[in-house]
Each structure stands twice: as structure tokens, then as C-alpha cells.
Design an enzyme around this catalytic site. Structure first.
Site, PDB file in Angstrom:
ATOM      1  CD  GLN A  78      -3.245   0.827   1.723  1.00 50.84           C
ATOM      2  OE1 GLN A  78      -3.478  -0.236   2.247  1.00 50.84           O
ATOM      3  NE2 GLN A  78      -4.157   1.763   1.597  1.00 50.84           N
ATOM      4  CG  PHE A  79       1.323   3.677  -3.665  1.00 47.62           C
ATOM      5  CD1 PHE A  79       1.185   5.038  -3.858  1.00 47.62           C
ATOM      6  CD2 PHE A  79       0.422   2.815  -4.285  1.00 47.62           C
ATOM      7  CE1 PHE A  79       0.159   5.536  -4.662  1.00 47.62           C
ATOM      8  CE2 PHE A  79      -0.591   3.296  -5.084  1.00 47.62           C
ATOM      9  CZ  PHE A  79      -0.724   4.667  -5.271  1.00 47.62           C
ATOM     10  CB  THR A  80      -2.108   5.279  -0.286  1.00 46.11           C
ATOM     11  OG1 THR A  80      -2.601   4.136   0.403  1.00 46.11           O
ATOM     12  CG2 THR A  80      -2.452   5.195  -1.764  1.00 46.11           C
TER      13      THR A  80
END
Length: 150
Positions: A78-80
Site C-alpha cells: 500500500q504505497f498510499t
């Protein structure tokens, strides 16, 4: 490297209407990676996750680990998690590692977690549009950043 750990009674990941991962009691781990992350971050985080005493003991006190309760784990990239919201209303993801850096670290994280836990770790698919379902137990949600060890 940053994780959000959610203690769950069930969780699953679906991609293109197909379930690719599903667990009962355990952890849903959302994993965010930055360029500066190393194998030392991986080792520290994996050990921290496996040692967290957030499951109830026989007295109902959060005093046992995922290993103690023989729980299961799903890891989802989850890059966010590394979004910056300092300017404006559109988050910037410039701190998140690009796939050429993140994918090897993601795979190493999963492999190391499997080696330390002696369990099969279920995963989503890096970069895919995933639908993640969970039933948070407690609710218990823990955020850990390997850059804030002290």
C-alpha cells in the site's frame, strides 16, 4: 517502511472479482515502502509484528502474540501509506518507492516473515487494484514506522 496492522477475525483480498487471499483470526498488514528502506527495516518490522502482544490471554488481557494464538497473516502492499498531504488536497506519493525498488523489498518482507513465523503468509498482488475486506477485532489497529524505532 511503514505498516498498519489490524487484528482481524477475518480478512480477504479480491482482484478482478476473484478471491486471492483469505484468513480467519490474525493480522491484515498493510505495507508501505520508501526508497531508503533496507533489509534491516524488514527484519526489525517482521520481528516487531510477530512479537506484538495484542491478542487476549485467558484473562481477556492483550498479552499474547500472533504466534501464541496460531493466527494467520495477509500482507498487502500500500504505497498510499506514504502520502504527503501538506500542500493542497491532492496527496503526493513522491516518498513511496517505485516498483523497481518496492517489489524486491515487498517480496523479501514476505519471505522473511514466513521464515521467522514458520507460516505461509497470504498476500495481495503488488500494484493490482485490490478490494480488501476485513472484520477488525477489538478494534485493534497498530501503526509502526521502522524509521521511528526510538
Amino acid at each position: 517502511m511503514k505498516v498498519i496492522i489490524q487484528r482481524v477475525t477475518e480478512a480477504s483480498v479480491t482482484i478482478n472479482h476473484k478471491e486471492v487471499a483469505s484468513i480467519e483470526k490474525g493480522f491484515l498488514v498493510l505495507l508501505g515502502i520508501v526508497n531508503e528502506d533496507t533489509k534491516e527495516d524488514i527484519d526489525w518490522l517482521c520481528r516487531k509484528i510477530l512479537g506484538l502482544r495484542v491478542f487476549p490471554d485467558e484473562n481477556g488481557v492483550m498479552n499474547t502474540s500472533i504466534l501464541d494464538v496460531k493466527g494467520q497473516i495477509i500482507v498487502v502492499s500500500q504505497f498510499t501509506l506514504h502520502a504527503s498531504t501538506k500542500k493542497g488536497n491532492r496527496p503526493s506519493y513522491i516518498k513511496a518507492a517505485k516498483p523497481d525498488v518496492a517489489i524486491p523489498l515487498y517480496k523479501t518482507f514476505i519471505k522473511h516473515l514466513e521464515e521467522l513465523s514458520q507460516m505461509q503468509i497470504q498476500t495481495g498482488e503488488f500494484g493490482a487494484d485490490m478490494k480488501v475486506s476485513l472484520l477488525n477485532d477489538g478494534p485493534v489497529t497498530i501503526i509502526i514506522d521502522s524509521k521511528n524505532k526510538m
